[in-house]
Design a protein around this motif. Structure first.
Motif, short mmCIF file in Angstrom:
data_model
loop_
_atom_site.label_atom_id
_atom_site.label_comp_id
_atom_site.label_asym_id
_atom_site.label_seq_id
_atom_site.Cartn_x
_atom_site.Cartn_y
_atom_site.Cartn_z
N UNK A 233 0.82 -1.22 0.00
CA UNK A 233 0.00 0.00 0.00
C UNK A 233 0.85 1.27 0.00
N UNK A 234 2.18 1.10 0.07
CA UNK A 234 3.09 2.24 0.11
C UNK A 234 3.70 2.51 -1.26
N UNK A 235 4.20 3.73 -1.44
CA UNK A 235 4.98 4.05 -2.63
C UNK A 235 6.45 3.69 -2.35
N UNK A 236 7.25 3.44 -3.40
CA UNK A 236 8.60 2.93 -3.18
C UNK A 236 9.48 3.81 -2.30
N UNK A 237 9.34 5.14 -2.41
CA UNK A 237 10.23 6.01 -1.62
C UNK A 237 9.91 5.95 -0.12
N UNK A 238 8.79 5.32 0.24
CA UNK A 238 8.44 5.20 1.66
C UNK A 238 9.10 3.99 2.33
N UNK A 239 9.74 3.14 1.53
CA UNK A 239 10.36 1.93 2.07
C UNK A 239 11.86 2.12 2.30
N UNK A 240 12.32 1.72 3.46
CA UNK A 240 13.76 1.70 3.74
C UNK A 240 14.37 0.48 3.07
N UNK A 241 15.68 0.40 3.11
CA UNK A 241 16.36 -0.79 2.58
C UNK A 241 15.83 -2.05 3.27
N UNK A 242 15.73 -2.00 4.59
CA UNK A 242 15.23 -3.17 5.33
C UNK A 242 13.80 -3.53 4.95
N UNK A 243 12.98 -2.51 4.68
CA UNK A 243 11.60 -2.77 4.24
C UNK A 243 11.59 -3.52 2.91
N UNK A 244 12.45 -3.11 1.98
CA UNK A 244 12.53 -3.79 0.69
C UNK A 244 12.98 -5.25 0.86
N UNK A 245 13.93 -5.46 1.76
CA UNK A 245 14.40 -6.82 2.01
C UNK A 245 13.28 -7.69 2.58
N UNK A 246 12.53 -7.14 3.54
CA UNK A 246 11.42 -7.88 4.13
C UNK A 246 10.36 -8.18 3.07
N UNK A 247 10.05 -7.19 2.24
CA UNK A 247 9.06 -7.40 1.17
C UNK A 247 9.50 -8.53 0.25
N UNK A 248 10.79 -8.56 -0.11
CA UNK A 248 11.30 -9.61 -0.99
C UNK A 248 11.23 -10.98 -0.32
N UNK A 249 11.49 -11.03 0.98
CA UNK A 249 11.38 -12.30 1.71
C UNK A 249 9.93 -12.78 1.71
N UNK A 250 9.00 -11.84 1.85
CA UNK A 250 7.58 -12.20 1.83
C UNK A 250 7.19 -12.76 0.46
N UNK A 251 7.70 -12.12 -0.61
CA UNK A 251 7.41 -12.59 -1.97
C UNK A 251 7.99 -13.99 -2.17
N UNK A 252 9.24 -14.19 -1.72
CA UNK A 252 9.88 -15.51 -1.84
C UNK A 252 9.09 -16.59 -1.10
N UNK A 253 8.69 -16.28 0.14
CA UNK A 253 7.93 -17.25 0.95
C UNK A 253 6.63 -17.62 0.25
N UNK A 254 5.95 -16.60 -0.27
CA UNK A 254 4.69 -16.83 -0.98
C UNK A 254 4.92 -17.70 -2.22
N UNK A 255 5.94 -17.37 -3.01
CA UNK A 255 6.22 -18.12 -4.23
C UNK A 255 6.59 -19.57 -3.93
N UNK A 256 7.38 -19.77 -2.88
CA UNK A 256 7.77 -21.13 -2.50
C UNK A 256 6.57 -21.95 -2.04
N UNK A 257 5.65 -21.29 -1.31
CA UNK A 257 4.45 -21.96 -0.85
C UNK A 257 3.57 -22.36 -2.02
N UNK A 258 3.45 -21.47 -2.98
CA UNK A 258 2.64 -21.75 -4.18
C UNK A 258 3.25 -22.90 -4.97
N UNK A 259 4.60 -22.89 -5.07
CA UNK A 259 5.28 -23.95 -5.81
C UNK A 259 5.10 -25.30 -5.15
N UNK A 260 5.07 -25.33 -3.82
CA UNK A 260 4.95 -26.60 -3.10
C UNK A 260 3.53 -27.16 -3.20
N UNK A 261 2.57 -26.29 -3.50
CA UNK A 261 1.18 -26.74 -3.60
C UNK A 261 0.88 -27.38 -4.93
N UNK A 262 1.77 -27.19 -5.90
CA UNK A 262 1.53 -27.74 -7.25
C UNK A 262 1.83 -29.23 -7.30
#
Length: 262
Positions: A233-262
């Motif tokens: 819900x945020x614009x990119x300039x509102x995210x710190x480096x750590x926020x971007x890292x956390x977001x990427x970890x969330x995307x990875x976790x989601x993608x891995x979960x989706x892959x395991x369900x196939x």
């Protein structure tokens, strides 16, 4: 040979103020013995660097006229003044051990130089450079600032950045149309990201390519429509480096979960 002709296509603006030159070279901390100067031009910084016994200095310039001039002016340092293109060079041909970078960087390729430094960050723990003031402000801007962008995030991920001082137009020949600034980058303790590095770089670039949109909209090409995160819900300039890292970890976790369900 009395002077080097400044070449517009190389973005050359030669520093002529000795006090500013001294101030820049004195901003180098004794982090490494080796120091590489990018674009020595007429050697205003170079002379101060060679005079400091604390450093072993190499200087590289793509301008053959500059190299010929410096070889003539500083014959005792001829072997340390190299003709070449930093952007196309293998970093390890300069030093096998970590080394610092210094330079009055050409405005037109400063971003490319920073990306090259990022690629070789394990060998470059310190950078002291003079660049366009606007770029210096952008690089050092904290998240939430309107000038904070792609290069800000990438550099701040691996370096602590300090805006040292502003430099006026009159100390250059020819004078540029904008002010300059000197910044110092010191490698931080982040050895590697806690997420996939390629995904991180992709998310940051894609997000800032449409910086006025929220990440939910700008990241549509690279995330699943089912993926959710409060950071979307945020614009990119509102995210710190750590926020971007956390977001990427969330995307990875989601993608891995989706892959395991196939």
């Amino acid at each position: 040979m009395s002077i080097v002709r400044a070449k517009k296509h190389l973005g050359q603006h030669f520093l002529k103020d000795q006090n500013i030159a001294r101030k820049i070279t004195e901003s180098l901390l004794p982090v490494t013995k080796g120091v590489l100067e990018i674009g020595p031009g007429m050697g205003v910084l170079t002379r101060h660097l060679f005079a400091d016994a604390a450093f072993t200095v190499l200087a590289i310039d793509i301008d053959r006229e500059s190299i010929d001039y410096l070889h003539e002016e500083l014959p005792e340092h001829k072997q340390q003044i190299i003709y070449g293109d930093f952007l196309k060079s293998d970093i390890r041909t300069f030093y096998q051990e970590p080394f610092s970078v210094i330079g009055n960087l050409p405005y037109n390729i400063s971003s490319q130089i920073f990306f090259k430094i990022l690629e070789n960050r394990e060998l470059i723990p310190q950078v002291v450079c003079m660049i366009q003031k606007e770029v210096a402000e952008r690089i050092s801007a904290p998240h939430g600032n309107k000038t904070y962008g792609i290069l800000s995030v990438f550099l701040q991920t691996f370096y602590d950045i300090e805006y040292l001082f502003t430099v006026g137009e009159q100390v250059f020949d020819p004078p540029p149309k904008v002010k300059s600034a000197v910044i110092r980058l010191i490698r931080n303790k982040r050895e590697k990201l806690d997420c996939d590095e390629r995904l991180f770089f992709n998310v940051v670039k894609t997000g800032f390519n449409q910086r006025r949109k929220t990440l939910r909209n700008s990241l549509k090409p690279i995330i699943s429509p089912d993926f959710t995160s409060e950071r979307l819900s945020l614009r990119p300039e509102q995210l710190s480096v750590d926020d971007f890292i956390v977001l990427c970890k969330e995307i990875e976790t989601f993608n891995n979960l989706k892959a395991s369900e196939k």
